[in-house]
Scaffold this active site. Structure first.
Site, PDB file in Angstrom:
ATOM      1  CE  LYS A   2      -4.004   1.911   2.544  1.00 31.47           C
ATOM      2  NZ  LYS A   2      -4.883   1.748   3.723  1.00 31.47           N
TER       3      LYS A   2
ATOM      4  CB  SER B 126      -8.140   3.675   2.631  1.00 33.81           C
ATOM      5  OG  SER B 126      -7.325   3.047   3.606  1.00 33.81           O
TER       6      SER B 126
ATOM      7  CB  SER C 156      -8.455   0.909   5.647  1.00 33.72           C
ATOM      8  OG  SER C 156      -9.098   2.158   5.566  1.00 33.72           O
TER       9      SER C 156
END
Lengths: 483, 476
Positions: free
Chosen positions: B65, B140, B164
């Site tokens: 990420k 996210s 997330s």
């Protein structure tokens, strides 16, 4: 202090001292805590506040804070918690300063300051840990500002006094007393010029007898204790003039200008920041045990006040001498080591330490503990002076040579033939010679003019390059010329 | 079978048998990215050449990420403001991956600073759900979840502040784990909300999740919020058996707003696990209704402070207004932040700043922290009686792009089942438990008490071994 102030107003002062700890590393990272290096050479991702980095508390800094708290008779908060103080400034790389807000490490302490009417107790409101910010350097040529983050993350302890100080002199004495305690604790260089000790002052006036405090001004930018005193004296005068002329004193921050000898308004508190304090989520609170605190307590040295009392009663030295001796813990320790060697009266040792030895530290511009001097060496020297082996004057020269070479007094006397000449045979010869060359002076002495004797002794000293024992020489001349 | 479609543990077996190599796996992954990521946009940065084979026990490439620091590599949290920032250090999890031979291969898309549940708030544009390109992948960590679902990554790392990892895992039909707070070091994770953030695995099955968590977990002296608790071998916990386990079903979670299909899938889950010996108990988490409000106070307050460092002074972008407004310094701060942050970031900075402001602190932040304690106590109480809690990961399946962008509140409510685990610090896993009629994945969430990831994995593994959902593959 102006007379108006003296008569009508009482001055109320509280001091905030920011103390930099001289720990090996910074408060939340492993960077060296060191000054005077190339800009930004002592930085790492953590103290630069780079995204993703996290603080980890330096345990030594915590111990130092507890140490200071205990020495200032504070209650130690065992629950260690940090908070974020949020504000923007380019020298603050995270956009917040890690500090302690509602639970400072130490609270409710005091220290005793000397005043004309005896010791006075000054309350310590609180002391809290925080990290120092970086330094902005304004470059006038390029009209730009540069940031040096070396100082960022230096461990700080902010020590806040109660508003118990009633004059600039008391403020000065408070700082002196505090500084000495901190030096004894060996937690900081306490050097105001280098910024390792910084002081802001809150000062207000109130009419004598009034209970309510007046509106205060916060004064910053003082670079010495003397400047703190001067700034406070200026503020006393400024505020009293305002009150007397019917003006209102506004709450504001004022900067002291050393050159102008005045304070200037910086910003008023109305537009003060909202720091939005909240608990620092990156540092988990933890609790110090009773044992943790006791362990630190055990490391506390004898503090100046205690040392003063003990030295005075133990060695029967004067208050004046003791006061000088305790100004430097190394000096006091040295005195006691000398006394342990023995052989000379303590008073004499004291005189040597306060006199010639202090003089040497001053002329050499070093700290006392940087001098190469074994207590035994000094004691031998003093014994030799006291025993008449060398004169007082030569003794001081020998001291210099000891400090230069590290040799013993005995060695130096031997090598340089500095022993006083006291044996009658050698001196008699010299005296004979001088008397035969000084008819008129001899005549004067015979006529009873005592001062002329000194001249002859001087001649003997000159002839022997200072090695003659002047007392002995005087006696011999007198004996020779006596009818 | 393409290599990139296998799980990490399957590939490791093949590598051990010399049937393939790390280099071949990397090539397969890069080839797949080149073939399909134009449509998915899971990655914001991909390596030009496949990484060479490297040593280590688990040498399988991984997608990372865009909020985890890799030394020398650009990391931006998908925000304009961090463009060009290359950290000089590795996050602790990256160190651990490298030490185990796991090679970071590409950075994945996310909502800016992890602010969002759809990966639409990225300065690089949105990621699409591999199961339906008109739908969001969740967020996210939408890029990481979509990459794994699309077989553009074997496995991935995400971060979870309020769901997330788990919500995008549920939306994309993969497995996602939010470990116990303190289980994984946060050093090198660019902070959103420090007291809630945790890094965790996004994988194709429970076994890979257990393996990856084992690699990244553990105490770190660089993170004083990491726990000094030994890391068990999670692979040992993978037993196809839940005999004697008491599993709670919180009644507060099964309320209006939950899709009928999601609700049905839960009934099916219960049936599967009951058959394997689990005992289900209806229970209560009385403060659940306050969790979303509490979360948006605590998380935004911390975020407002964590994001204060983006001021244009040291790194990232620096902007000056065309006309001077106040002092050059303040102008620079303001212009940099105005141009650097997106709408959602600004919204959350304002919310958080408000909650911490003098006069509002007690009513918002302080109260929020108190409610947070009550929520945590609900779980503490519950776990005295039971071993695990199950719930849907999300009340709905993946929604359409743009559907909620103008309705932040309804977007925030999609985190309703995941937020509690962050507020209380407990571990939680999401794994596939069905598909809607329109073919969108549904996620099952399993929560346990802190540091009881072994029980969490055991329940998840048992369910997985007795169902086929994880074997269903995206057809791109």
């Amino acid at each position: 202090m102006s007379t108006t102030v003296e008569k009508q107003f009482e001055t109320v002062i509280g001091l905030e001292v920011h103390l930099q700890f001289h720990t090996k590393t910074k408060i939340f990272c492993g960077c060296a805590n060191d000054f005077g290096r190339d800009p930004n050479s002592h930085t790492c991702p953590v103290c630069l506040g780079l995204p993703g980095t996290l603080p980890v508390l330096n345990k030594v800094a915590l111990q130092y804070a507890v140490k200071v708290g205990l020495a200032l008779n504070c209650k130690i908060n065992p629950y260690i918690k940090f908070d974020r103080k949020n504000y923007y400034y380019p020298d603050l790389p995270k956009g917040y300063q890690i500090s302690q807000y509602d639970l400072p490490i130490a609270q409710h302490g005091f220290l005793m300051i000397p005043t004309e009417s005896g010791p006075k107790k000054i309350g310590i409101f609180r002391a809290h840990m925080e990290e120092d910010a970086g330094k902005l350097i304004h470059d006038g040529q390029t009209q730009s500002s540069l940031v040096d983050y070396n100082r960022t993350g230096t461990p700080l302890l902010e020590i806040v006094s109660d508003p118990d100080l009633r004059s600039p002199q008391e403020a000065y004495d408070y700082l002196q007393t505090l500084k000495l305690i901190l030096q004894y604790l060996d937690v900081s260089d306490c050097d105001m010029e280098k910024g390792s000790l910084r002081c802001d002052a809150n000062v207000s006036l109130r009419r004598c007898g009034e209970k309510e405090f007046g509106t205060k001004a916060e004064v910053k930018n003082m670079n010495s204790f003397r400047a703190v005193k001067a700034a406070l004296e200026y503020e006393e005068l400024r505020q009293s003039k305002m009150i007397l002329s019917g003006e209102r004193v506004v709450q504001e921050t004022r900067l002291w200008s050393e050159e102008k000898g005045m304070t200037f308004s910086m910003r008023s508190k109305e537009e003060a920041h909202d720091y939005r304090y909240f608990p620092e989520p990156d540092l988990v609170p933890f609790t110090l045990t009773e044992k943790n605190i006791d362990d630190v307590r055990r490391t506390l040295p004898e503090l100046p006040q205690e040392k003063f009392q003990r030295l005075q009663s133990q060695y029967e030295i004067s208050a004046y001498d003791t006061q000088i001796i305790i100004q430097d813990p190394a000096l006091a320790a040295f005195l006691e080591e000398c006394v342990a060697v023995g052989g000379v009266a303590v008073k004499k040792v004291c005189n040597w330490i306060i006199g010639p030895l202090q003089q040497e530290t001053n002329t050499r511009k070093v700290k006392f503990d940087q001098l190469k001097l074994a207590p035994k060496n000094l004691m031998d020297l003093i014994s030799k002076v006291e025993g008449g082996v060398v004169s007082n004057l030569v003794g001081k020269d020998i001291l210099k040579m000891i400090l230069d070479s590290g040799k013993t007094a005995e060695q130096i006397i031997q090598e340089n033939g500095l022993a006083q000449v006291s044996d009658d045979g050698t001196l008699d010869k010299v005296i004979d010679e001088i008397i035969s060359q000084s008819d008129s002076v001899v005549q004067q002495i015979k006529e009873g003019k005592e001062s002329a004797l000194g001249f002859l002794v001087g001649q003997v000293m000159k002839k022997t390059q200072g090695k003659a024992n002047p007392k002995k020489a005087g006696e011999l001349i007198r004996r020779r010329l006596s009818p | 079978m393409n290599l990139n479609e296998l799980t990490a543990h399957e590939l490791l077996d093949l590598i051990k048998e010399k049937k393939t190599s790390t280099a071949e796996v990397s090539q397969a992954v890069v080839k797949k990215i080149q073939a399909t990521d134009g449509r998915i946009h899971a990655f914001v940065r991909t390596p030009a050449i496949p990484v060479s084979a490297n040593s280590g026990a688990y040498s399988i490439p991984i997608a990372i990420k865009d909020n985890l620091c890799i030394a020398g590599e650009e990391v931006t949290c998908c925000s304009q403001i961090l463009k060009g920032f290359r950290p000089p250090y590795d996050a602790t999890v990256i160190n651990k991956l490298k030490a185990s031979g796991v090679v970071p291969l590409g950075t994945t898309n996310m909502d800016e600073f992890a602010f969002g549940s759809s990966t639409e708030n990225s300065c690089y544009g949105p990621t699409r759900n591999p199961w339906n390109l008109d739908c969001v992948p969740g967020g996210s960590s939408g890029g990481s979840a979509a990459a794994v679902a699309a077989h553009e990554a074997i496995w991935a790392l995400g971060s979870d502040t309020g769901g997330s990892i788990r919500q995008p895992a549920a939306f994309c039909g993969v497995v996602g784990v939010k470990p116990t707070y303190g289980r994984v070091s946060r050093y090198g994770l660019i902070a959103f909300a420090s007291s809630l953030d945790q890094i965790g695995p996004i994988t194709k099955d429970v076994t890979d999740a257990a393996l990856l968590l084992k690699i990244i977990a553990g105490y770190d002296e660089m993170d004083s919020t990491s726990a000094n608790v030994a890391v068990p071998d999670y692979l040992q916990a993978l037993k196809n058996d839940v005999q004697g386990l008491k599993i709670g079903i919180p009644k507060e979670f099964f309320v209006d707003g939950m899709d009928a299909e999601v609700k049905e899938s839960m009934s099916a889950v219960i049936a599967v696990l009951e058959k394997k010996g689990a005992k289900f108990i209806e229970m209560s988490l009385p403060h659940t209704e306050y969790s979303v409000a509490t979360y948006y106070i605590v998380a935004t307050a911390e975020a407002s402070s964590n994001l204060a460092r983006y001021d244009g002074v040291q790194y990232g972008i620096r902007r000056h207004p065309s006309q001077a407004r106040r002092t050059p310094m303040i102008d620079m701060f303001e212009e940099t932040r105005d141009q650097g942050f997106g709408r959602e970031a600004k919204r959350r900075i304002m919310l958080g700043t408000y909650c911490l402001s003098s006069g509002y602190y007690d009513a918002y932040y302080l109260r929020g922290q108190k409610v947070r304690t009550l929520i945590k106590q609900d779980f503490d109480q519950a776990f005295k009686e039971i071993d695990a809690i199950i719930a849907p990961t999300s009340p709905t399946t993946a929604f359409r792009l743009g559907e909620k962008t103008n309705d932040p509140l309804s977007m925030y409510l999609s985190d309703i089942y995941t937020i509690s685990a962050n507020l209380s610090g407990i571990p939680a896993i999401s794994l596939p438990c069905g598909f809607s009629k329109t073919g969108m994945p549904i996620g099952l969430q399993v929560m346990t008490k802190p540091f009881a990831e072994e029980t969490m994995f055991r329940v998840a593994y048992t369910y997985e071994q007795n169902t086929e959902w994880h074997k269903r593959k995206v057809n791109l």
